[in-house]
Design a protein around this motif. Structure first.
Motif, PDB file in Angstrom:
ATOM      1  N   ALA A 133      -7.771 -16.240  79.368  1.00 25.37           N
ATOM      2  CA  ALA A 133      -7.400 -17.569  78.870  1.00 25.37           C
ATOM      3  C   ALA A 133      -7.209 -18.578  79.995  1.00 25.37           C
ATOM      4  O   ALA A 133      -6.918 -19.748  79.748  1.00 25.37           O
ATOM      5  N   GLY A 134      -7.340 -18.131  81.256  1.00 23.61           N
ATOM      6  CA  GLY A 134      -7.188 -19.028  82.390  1.00 23.61           C
ATOM      7  C   GLY A 134      -5.763 -19.169  82.890  1.00 23.61           C
ATOM      8  O   GLY A 134      -5.485 -19.994  83.766  1.00 23.61           O
ATOM      9  N   ASP A 135      -4.851 -18.363  82.342  1.00 21.93           N
ATOM     10  CA  ASP A 135      -3.452 -18.420  82.764  1.00 21.93           C
ATOM     11  C   ASP A 135      -3.249 -17.453  83.933  1.00 21.93           C
ATOM     12  O   ASP A 135      -2.692 -16.368  83.784  1.00 21.93           O
ATOM     13  N   PHE A 136      -3.702 -17.865  85.124  1.00 25.02           N
ATOM     14  CA  PHE A 136      -3.647 -16.990  86.295  1.00 25.02           C
ATOM     15  C   PHE A 136      -2.215 -16.764  86.785  1.00 25.02           C
ATOM     16  O   PHE A 136      -1.906 -15.710  87.337  1.00 25.02           O
ATOM     17  N   GLN A 137      -1.346 -17.751  86.582  1.00 24.32           N
ATOM     18  CA  GLN A 137       0.049 -17.601  86.992  1.00 24.32           C
ATOM     19  C   GLN A 137       0.719 -16.462  86.226  1.00 24.32           C
ATOM     20  O   GLN A 137       1.457 -15.667  86.796  1.00 24.32           O
ATOM     21  N   ARG A 138       0.438 -16.404  84.938  1.00 19.28           N
ATOM     22  CA  ARG A 138       1.004 -15.334  84.108  1.00 19.28           C
ATOM     23  C   ARG A 138       0.453 -13.971  84.544  1.00 19.28           C
ATOM     24  O   ARG A 138       1.196 -12.987  84.609  1.00 19.28           O
ATOM     25  N   SER A 139      -0.832 -13.920  84.847  1.00 18.29           N
ATOM     26  CA  SER A 139      -1.446 -12.666  85.296  1.00 18.29           C
ATOM     27  C   SER A 139      -0.816 -12.197  86.606  1.00 18.29           C
ATOM     28  O   SER A 139      -0.487 -11.016  86.762  1.00 18.29           O
ATOM     29  N   PHE A 140      -0.648 -13.128  87.556  1.00 15.56           N
ATOM     30  CA  PHE A 140      -0.044 -12.780  88.844  1.00 15.56           C
ATOM     31  C   PHE A 140       1.404 -12.315  88.643  1.00 15.56           C
ATOM     32  O   PHE A 140       1.855 -11.351  89.267  1.00 15.56           O
ATOM     33  N   TYR A 141       2.111 -13.015  87.761  1.00 13.65           N
ATOM     34  CA  TYR A 141       3.497 -12.658  87.458  1.00 13.65           C
ATOM     35  C   TYR A 141       3.572 -11.220  86.930  1.00 13.65           C
ATOM     36  O   TYR A 141       4.438 -10.440  87.347  1.00 13.65           O
ATOM     37  N   LEU A 142       2.660 -10.855  86.029  1.00 12.36           N
ATOM     38  CA  LEU A 142       2.663  -9.510  85.456  1.00 12.36           C
ATOM     39  C   LEU A 142       2.306  -8.455  86.495  1.00 12.36           C
ATOM     40  O   LEU A 142       2.865  -7.358  86.493  1.00 12.36           O
ATOM     41  N   VAL A 143       1.372  -8.786  87.394  1.00 13.74           N
ATOM     42  CA  VAL A 143       1.016  -7.838  88.463  1.00 13.74           C
ATOM     43  C   VAL A 143       2.239  -7.524  89.316  1.00 13.74           C
ATOM     44  O   VAL A 143       2.515  -6.358  89.629  1.00 13.74           O
ATOM     45  N   CYS A 144       2.963  -8.555  89.704  1.00 10.70           N
ATOM     46  CA  CYS A 144       4.171  -8.352  90.525  1.00 10.70           C
ATOM     47  C   CYS A 144       5.200  -7.516  89.784  1.00 10.70           C
ATOM     48  O   CYS A 144       5.804  -6.594  90.350  1.00 10.70           O
ATOM     49  N   LYS A 145       5.414  -7.842  88.504  1.00  7.52           N
ATOM     50  CA  LYS A 145       6.410  -7.120  87.709  1.00  7.52           C
ATOM     51  C   LYS A 145       6.024  -5.656  87.531  1.00  7.52           C
ATOM     52  O   LYS A 145       6.853  -4.757  87.708  1.00  7.52           O
ATOM     53  N   ILE A 146       4.762  -5.424  87.141  1.00  6.95           N
ATOM     54  CA  ILE A 146       4.314  -4.052  86.888  1.00  6.95           C
ATOM     55  C   ILE A 146       4.433  -3.211  88.156  1.00  6.95           C
ATOM     56  O   ILE A 146       4.947  -2.087  88.131  1.00  6.95           O
ATOM     57  N   THR A 147       3.964  -3.766  89.285  1.00  9.42           N
ATOM     58  CA  THR A 147       4.001  -3.018  90.541  1.00  9.42           C
ATOM     59  C   THR A 147       5.434  -2.712  90.955  1.00  9.42           C
ATOM     60  O   THR A 147       5.754  -1.570  91.323  1.00  9.42           O
ATOM     61  N   ARG A 148       6.301  -3.721  90.895  1.00  2.00           N
ATOM     62  CA  ARG A 148       7.687  -3.517  91.335  1.00  2.00           C
ATOM     63  C   ARG A 148       8.431  -2.554  90.417  1.00  2.00           C
ATOM     64  O   ARG A 148       9.105  -1.623  90.889  1.00  2.00           O
ATOM     65  N   PHE A 149       8.299  -2.734  89.111  1.00  2.00           N
ATOM     66  CA  PHE A 149       9.020  -1.860  88.185  1.00  2.00           C
ATOM     67  C   PHE A 149       8.457  -0.441  88.198  1.00  2.00           C
ATOM     68  O   PHE A 149       9.220   0.527  88.096  1.00  2.00           O
ATOM     69  N   SER A 150       7.148  -0.296  88.330  1.00  2.00           N
ATOM     70  CA  SER A 150       6.560   1.045  88.427  1.00  2.00           C
ATOM     71  C   SER A 150       7.036   1.753  89.685  1.00  2.00           C
ATOM     72  O   SER A 150       7.383   2.939  89.651  1.00  2.00           O
ATOM     73  N   ALA A 151       7.060   1.025  90.799  1.00  2.00           N
ATOM     74  CA  ALA A 151       7.523   1.613  92.055  1.00  2.00           C
ATOM     75  C   ALA A 151       9.008   1.962  91.985  1.00  2.00           C
ATOM     76  O   ALA A 151       9.431   3.009  92.497  1.00  2.00           O
ATOM     77  N   LEU A 152       9.805   1.097  91.342  1.00  2.00           N
ATOM     78  CA  LEU A 152      11.233   1.390  91.202  1.00  2.00           C
ATOM     79  C   LEU A 152      11.466   2.652  90.373  1.00  2.00           C
ATOM     80  O   LEU A 152      12.306   3.488  90.713  1.00  2.00           O
ATOM     81  N   MET A 153      10.709   2.773  89.281  1.00  2.00           N
ATOM     82  CA  MET A 153      10.835   3.983  88.459  1.00  2.00           C
ATOM     83  C   MET A 153      10.402   5.215  89.248  1.00  2.00           C
ATOM     84  O   MET A 153      11.026   6.280  89.147  1.00  2.00           O
ATOM     85  N   MET A 154       9.337   5.069  90.034  1.00  2.00           N
ATOM     86  CA  MET A 154       8.861   6.195  90.828  1.00  2.00           C
ATOM     87  C   MET A 154       9.873   6.570  91.902  1.00  2.00           C
ATOM     88  O   MET A 154      10.119   7.762  92.157  1.00  2.00           O
ATOM     89  N   ILE A 155      10.475   5.577  92.551  1.00  2.00           N
ATOM     90  CA  ILE A 155      11.504   5.842  93.562  1.00  2.00           C
ATOM     91  C   ILE A 155      12.669   6.576  92.940  1.00  2.00           C
ATOM     92  O   ILE A 155      13.174   7.573  93.483  1.00  2.00           O
ATOM     93  N   MET A 156      13.114   6.100  91.791  1.00  2.00           N
ATOM     94  CA  MET A 156      14.245   6.714  91.112  1.00  2.00           C
ATOM     95  C   MET A 156      13.965   8.178  90.777  1.00  2.00           C
ATOM     96  O   MET A 156      14.796   9.069  91.036  1.00  2.00           O
ATOM     97  N   LEU A 157      12.783   8.453  90.235  1.00  2.00           N
ATOM     98  CA  LEU A 157      12.440   9.822  89.831  1.00  2.00           C
ATOM     99  C   LEU A 157      12.188  10.726  91.028  1.00  2.00           C
ATOM    100  O   LEU A 157      12.744  11.830  91.115  1.00  2.00           O
TER     101      LEU A 157
END
Length: 506
Positions: A299-323
């Motif tokens: 849809a051309g909403d690159f800001q939203r896409s970038f925001y989701l990339v940052c969130k997914i990477t950080r939260f996935s890494a946090l979950m992995m660190i915790m486990l």
């Protein structure tokens, strides 16, 4: 802003639903496996899994098609004038073609393997053929059903997917009970039962889509659509990545067996089980958020896409660190409780695998963004090459006398290079803000790891002399790692939103 909040909340809810589904299905599978093994016996159970493995090898292209179909449906949904029905029908026609091709391959090349290569006694060969025939038939029907499954994922109907999967898993309980009391050929009975349950699941997926997405799934054949070539090329590159993962997992087992024998294979298999469970647990976050990322990008909403990339990477890494951190601290004790008799090298393999998982988690969101762009050619070629290169690199390490665990460090090295390559590719094909990504994603992760490193140094000085103290230590470690990830890895706003999702206000 409201739409972003609604989207984030939906991702969080979908993630929770996926985790609940995964845990319930895993518990049922853990329960039924024990009784299936007892009813079939080790030999027949192994035969069933070997034959099933042949079917899986033949289906790696169709597995990749789930990602392809979901991606193109989401792209079309993100367009103002998108025609989802056209995309669905193109994918359905391609799947019918794949089903016919793979079925022909199965009843020729696959059947040759069963008759000439499969290590099975002559009295069990007819059973192997029977199981293989019905398994490949249902598998072919499953390939045709893939667009319906992908459609539900694209529309984020994760609750309905969870219900279908849970009911399918529950149906295995009466099957196992019947299997225990059945007096005929247990292997054939179980194979027919599993195939019938699979067919019920396939019917449920297609029926739901015909009920909820009537206009989308309506048959509308177009033989000259340019999408056939585009989707086929995209899928071929995606399938290349799937094949590389398959080659790495199967190849590593064969290499270890060649150099060290079956005893070390057993220890490595335990590490692989840990890897699969943790990877699926953490990977569910990407599954829940990828549809929105793809729609936003198209849809051309690159800001939203970038925001989701940052969130997914950080939260996935946090979950992995915790486990991984919690497991690493008392891994030997946990393996002892689970296995009672822990094979040699199992602890070392598992510890190295935890490090490997942590390395991979630091690029969790990038793959989804690259898939969203559709420019996957060089990404899939490079990552597939690096995945496969790890095998000859491991062989070289073993030849010069390195220990068996070095294969995992070879994988880690290739994964680090692959991550760097992913960042280079995404920066070239999009306006990806790498510096901002480092600040918003990696800086909080660095703080978390430094705090936990200090905790680990303190923890190793504690005199935990018995099992109960070690279990208590594990529980404390899990609680501490969770709190550190929340307070050093997340913002106050994120913590409040997570609390709101988990404990909704009345």
């Amino acid at each position: 802003m409201q739409s972003d909040f609604s989207g984030n909340k939906k991702i969080a809810i979908n993630t929770i639903v996926i985790y609940i589904r995964m845990m319930l299905v895993a518990l049922i599978s853990f329960f039924t496996t024990r009784y299936v093994l007892a009813a079939l016996g080790v030999s027949d159970y192994g035969l069933y899994n070997v034959v099933g493995g042949v079917v899986t090898m033949l289906n790696f292209v169709s597995i990749a098609m789930i990602t392809t179909t979901r991606r193109y449906v989401n792209v079309e949904m993100g367009k103002r004038d998108g025609d989802v029905n056209h995309v669905f029908n193109v994918c359905l026609v391609l799947h019918i073609g794949f089903a016919v091709f793979i079925y022909l391959l199965a009843i020729t090349l696959g059947l040759w393997y069963i008759n000439n290569v499969l290590n099975v006694t002559s009295d069990k060969l007819s059973d192997a053929r029977f199981v293989y025939f019905i398994s490949t038939t249902v598998s072919a029907l499953g390939i045709i059903n893939v667009p319906y499954q992908a459609l539900m994922t694209a529309y984020e109907r994760f609750r309905q997917i969870a219900v279908i999967d849970f009911i399918s898993a529950c149906l295995k309980v009466p099957l196992v009970i019947a299997l225990v009391f059945y007096t005929g050929n247990h292997l054939r009975f179980y194979a027919v039962g599993v195939c019938l349950i699979t067919l019920c699941s396939l019917v449920a997926y297609s029926s739901y889509c015909r009920w909820q997405f009537t206009d989308v799934v309506k048959w509308n054949f177009n033989r000259r659509s340019p999408l056939y070539k585009e989707i086929l090329l995209f899928n071929n590159y995606t399938a290349l990545g799937a094949f590389a993962y398959l080659a790495r997992s199967q190849g590593s087992t064969m290499v270890i067996n060649f150099f060290f024998g079956t005893i070390v294979n057993g220890a490595y298999a335990i590490a692989l089980q840990i890897e699969n469970q943790i990877q699926s647990f953490v990977g569910n976050l990407g599954t829940a958020s990828t549809p929105q990322m793809t729609q936003s990008y198209s849809a051309g909403d690159f800001q939203r896409s970038f925001y989701l990339v940052c969130k997914i990477t950080r939260f996935s890494a946090l979950m992995m660190i915790m486990l991984t951190f919690s497991l690493f601290v008392e891994l030997e004790m946990l393996l002892g409780i689970w296995l009672k008799s822990v094979p040699d090298n199992a602890v070392l393999f598992s510890q190295a695998m935890l490090f490997s998982l942590l390395v991979r988690s630091f690029s969790s969101g990038i793959d989804g963004l690259i898939q969203a762009t559709g420019k996957v050619k060089w990404y899939q070629i490079i990552q597939s090459t690096l995945l496969v290169v790890a095998i000859p690199l491991s062989v070289f390490l073993f030849v010069i006398g390195m220990p068996a665990v070095s294969i995992i460090f070879a994988f880690m090295l290739c994964d680090i290079v692959r991550t760097v390559a992913m960042f280079i590719i995404i920066c070239r094909i999009t306006d990806f803000d790498f510096k901002r990504f480092i600040v918003t994603t990696y800086m909080p992760l660095a703080k978390v790891m430094m705090v936990l490193a200090v905790f680990y140094l303190c923890y190793t000085t504690l005199p935990l002399s018995n099992l109960y103290m070690q279990i208590l230590g594990f529980c404390i470690t899990l609680a501490v790692s969770t709190m550190v990830c929340m307070f050093w890895g997340m913002t106050k706003h994120e913590r409040s939103k997570i609390t709101e999702v988990l404990v909704p206000k009345k």
